[in-house]
Design a protein around this motif. Structure first.
Motif, PDB file in Angstrom:
ATOM      1  N   GLN A  37      -8.483  -1.871  35.319  1.00 13.37           N
ATOM      2  CA  GLN A  37      -9.382  -3.081  35.057  1.00 13.37           C
ATOM      3  C   GLN A  37      -8.027  -3.983  34.835  1.00 13.37           C
ATOM      4  O   GLN A  37      -7.087  -3.551  34.376  1.00 13.37           O
ATOM      5  N   SER A  38      -8.167  -5.193  35.201  1.00 11.21           N
ATOM      6  CA  SER A  38      -6.957  -6.346  34.800  1.00 11.21           C
ATOM      7  C   SER A  38      -6.692  -6.656  33.632  1.00 11.21           C
ATOM      8  O   SER A  38      -5.714  -6.476  32.986  1.00 11.21           O
ATOM      9  N   ASP A  39      -7.670  -6.162  32.503  1.00  8.90           N
ATOM     10  CA  ASP A  39      -6.762  -6.543  30.761  1.00  8.90           C
ATOM     11  C   ASP A  39      -6.087  -5.195  30.247  1.00  8.90           C
ATOM     12  O   ASP A  39      -5.024  -5.463  30.429  1.00  8.90           O
ATOM     13  N   ILE A  40      -6.793  -3.443  31.312  1.00  9.29           N
ATOM     14  CA  ILE A  40      -5.853  -2.468  30.515  1.00  9.29           C
ATOM     15  C   ILE A  40      -4.254  -2.640  31.182  1.00  9.29           C
ATOM     16  O   ILE A  40      -3.752  -2.283  31.266  1.00  9.29           O
ATOM     17  N   HIS A  41      -4.706  -3.354  32.498  1.00  7.20           N
ATOM     18  CA  HIS A  41      -3.156  -3.314  33.927  1.00  7.20           C
ATOM     19  C   HIS A  41      -2.335  -4.882  32.873  1.00  7.20           C
ATOM     20  O   HIS A  41      -1.217  -4.687  32.719  1.00  7.20           O
ATOM     21  N   TYR A  42      -2.383  -5.964  32.407  1.00  9.20           N
ATOM     22  CA  TYR A  42      -1.876  -6.653  31.356  1.00  9.20           C
ATOM     23  C   TYR A  42      -1.256  -5.717  30.550  1.00  9.20           C
ATOM     24  O   TYR A  42       0.292  -6.304  30.060  1.00  9.20           O
ATOM     25  N   TYR A  43      -2.229  -4.863  29.971  1.00 13.14           N
ATOM     26  CA  TYR A  43      -1.809  -4.042  28.823  1.00 13.14           C
ATOM     27  C   TYR A  43      -0.487  -3.279  29.143  1.00 13.14           C
ATOM     28  O   TYR A  43       0.499  -3.380  28.335  1.00 13.14           O
ATOM     29  N   ALA A  44      -1.069  -2.835  29.951  1.00 13.73           N
ATOM     30  CA  ALA A  44       0.393  -1.312  30.697  1.00 13.73           C
ATOM     31  C   ALA A  44       2.033  -2.322  30.796  1.00 13.73           C
ATOM     32  O   ALA A  44       2.508  -1.967  30.516  1.00 13.73           O
ATOM     33  N   PHE A  45       1.693  -3.623  31.510  1.00  9.42           N
ATOM     34  CA  PHE A  45       2.549  -4.591  31.768  1.00  9.42           C
ATOM     35  C   PHE A  45       3.295  -4.395  31.008  1.00  9.42           C
ATOM     36  O   PHE A  45       4.753  -5.148  30.373  1.00  9.42           O
ATOM     37  N   SER A  46       2.457  -5.478  29.617  1.00  8.60           N
ATOM     38  CA  SER A  46       3.751  -5.384  28.095  1.00  8.60           C
ATOM     39  C   SER A  46       3.741  -5.364  27.694  1.00  8.60           C
ATOM     40  O   SER A  46       4.776  -5.503  26.770  1.00  8.60           O
ATOM     41  N   GLY A  47       2.995  -3.348  27.854  1.00  7.07           N
ATOM     42  CA  GLY A  47       3.346  -3.284  26.545  1.00  7.07           C
ATOM     43  C   GLY A  47       2.767  -3.572  25.343  1.00  7.07           C
ATOM     44  O   GLY A  47       3.246  -3.711  24.379  1.00  7.07           O
ATOM     45  N   THR A  48       1.367  -3.674  25.394  1.00  6.84           N
ATOM     46  CA  THR A  48       0.889  -4.232  24.419  1.00  6.84           C
ATOM     47  C   THR A  48      -0.347  -3.760  23.867  1.00  6.84           C
ATOM     48  O   THR A  48      -0.874  -2.427  24.840  1.00  6.84           O
TER      49      THR A  48
END
Ligand code: GLU
Length: 339
Positions: free
Chosen positions: A83-94
């Motif tokens: 998912q695009s939200d989880i994709h963002y969290y993984a990339f940003s470490g959040t």
């Protein structure tokens, strides 16, 4: 990723040792795409990709977005859906990836269908919307799934914790409809494309229904984060009396590691876009896919060099890898190339 028969079969030590030489030889060339529950759309997307790529290819079911991104980071998977939200969290470490830190090796290939956050309730539960979930028994998704990640973020925005529910269950998508129908939970959530088997089962087996997910918490998420947007589920998808639903959602994205072979990524991306009309026909959720959106929407990590090579060749991105307002060649919305 242990609850699937294929993987359980690998636990039969003697047998797997016996067949190891042949399968290892095949595995080296095989493209393995991490998907999610067979009851969702990711697995269909993985199958559709494997049908258009001209290479040995296998969709691998699993726990979902969070598990896929973890497996990608530690080299257990080379390509996966998330998912695009989880994709963002993984990339940003959040969010759930704070401890692991930013995944600087994460790369995007393209995005696929929209995934509305979907709330399914038993009709006798008296749940009209999000606010009615308080003190109820809710399946919030299995650990490792994207729906659990979206739900936890929504709960946080709404000021809820796990203790806000009478019961917070963690069953995977292929089991949640039965749990709902047996009365063990009043509601289930799923961040997923439509139609899908899990929701269809709940509606078919116990006349469950979909309800809207709206309110200040949703408004806040949509305003604050680029990967969340308003979303809708058309009426009638699961039978005549299924109402049109308003909610919020994310996009499914295909991701890889910077360590994934650029030639393999290039060929996969080329095969999907060169055969996009055929790909779109494999599932109704893919019917509205547009190349211009696919190469930018929901992609937080940089494009993988193999994908970038193909987009550059097509004239869809400029030298810096951006999609220009007036590209040299515009990705055709309905794809110019057919099988
Ligand atoms: N969005 C879900 C997840 O990431 C999977 C949905 C699907 O299988 O289609 O876990």
């Amino acid at each position: 990723m242990t609850r699937y028969p294929l993987l359980l079969a690998l636990g039969l030590g003697g047998l797997s040792l016996f067949i190891a030489p042949t399968s290892d030889a095949q595995d080296a060339d095989e493209l393995v795409i991490g998907t999610a529950s067979p009851a969702g759309v990711y697995h269909q997307a993985g199958r559709a990709i494997c049908r258009v790529v001209e290479a040995p290819c296998r969709p691998e079911p699993g726990d979902g977005s969070v598990a896929n991104l973890r497996a990608l980071r530690n080299g257990e998977l080379g390509i996966a859906l998330a998912q695009s939200d989880i994709h963002y969290y993984a990339f940003s470490g959040t969010e759930g990836f704070q401890e692991a830190g930013p995944d600087s090796r994460l790369r995007s290939l393209f995005s696929l269908h929209g995934e509305p956050f979907t709330l399914v309730v038993r009709r006798d539960a008296g749940i009209q919307g999000l606010d009615d979930l308080e003190e109820r028994a809710v399946n919030i998704g299995n650990p490792g799934s994207g729906q659990r990640g979206t739900m936890l973020r929504l709960m946080d925005a709404r000021g809820w914790s796990l203790g806000s529910f009478r019961l917070a269950n963690d069953l995977p998508a292929e089991q949640q409809a039965m749990e709902l129908c047996h009365g063990k939970v009043d509601a289930m959530v799923y961040t997923v494309g439509h139609p899908n088997e899990s929701v269809a089962q709940a509606i078919r087996l116990c006349d469950a229904t979909l309800v809207d997910v709206e309110g200040p918490a949703v408004d806040m998420l949509v305003e604050a984060y680029p990967f969340f947007s308003r979303a809708s589920i058309p009426g009638g998808l699961y039978g005549e009396d299924q109402p049109a639903i308003r909610t919020f959602g994310v996009r499914a994205t295909l991701v890889a590691s910077a360590d994934t072979d650029p030639d393999r990524v290039y060929r996969l991306v080329a095969d999907v876009f060169d055969n996009l009309l055929r790909f779109k026909a494999y599932h109704p959720a893919f019917g509205t896919l547009k190349p211009r959106e696919m190469i930018q929407a929901g992609l937080s990590a940089p494009l993988h060099e193999g994908a970038l090579r193909y987009y550059r060749e097509q004239g869809w991105v400029d030298e810096s890898g951006r999609v220009p307002d007036r590209p040299a060649s515009r990705p055709a919305d309905s794809a110019t190339t057919t099988p």
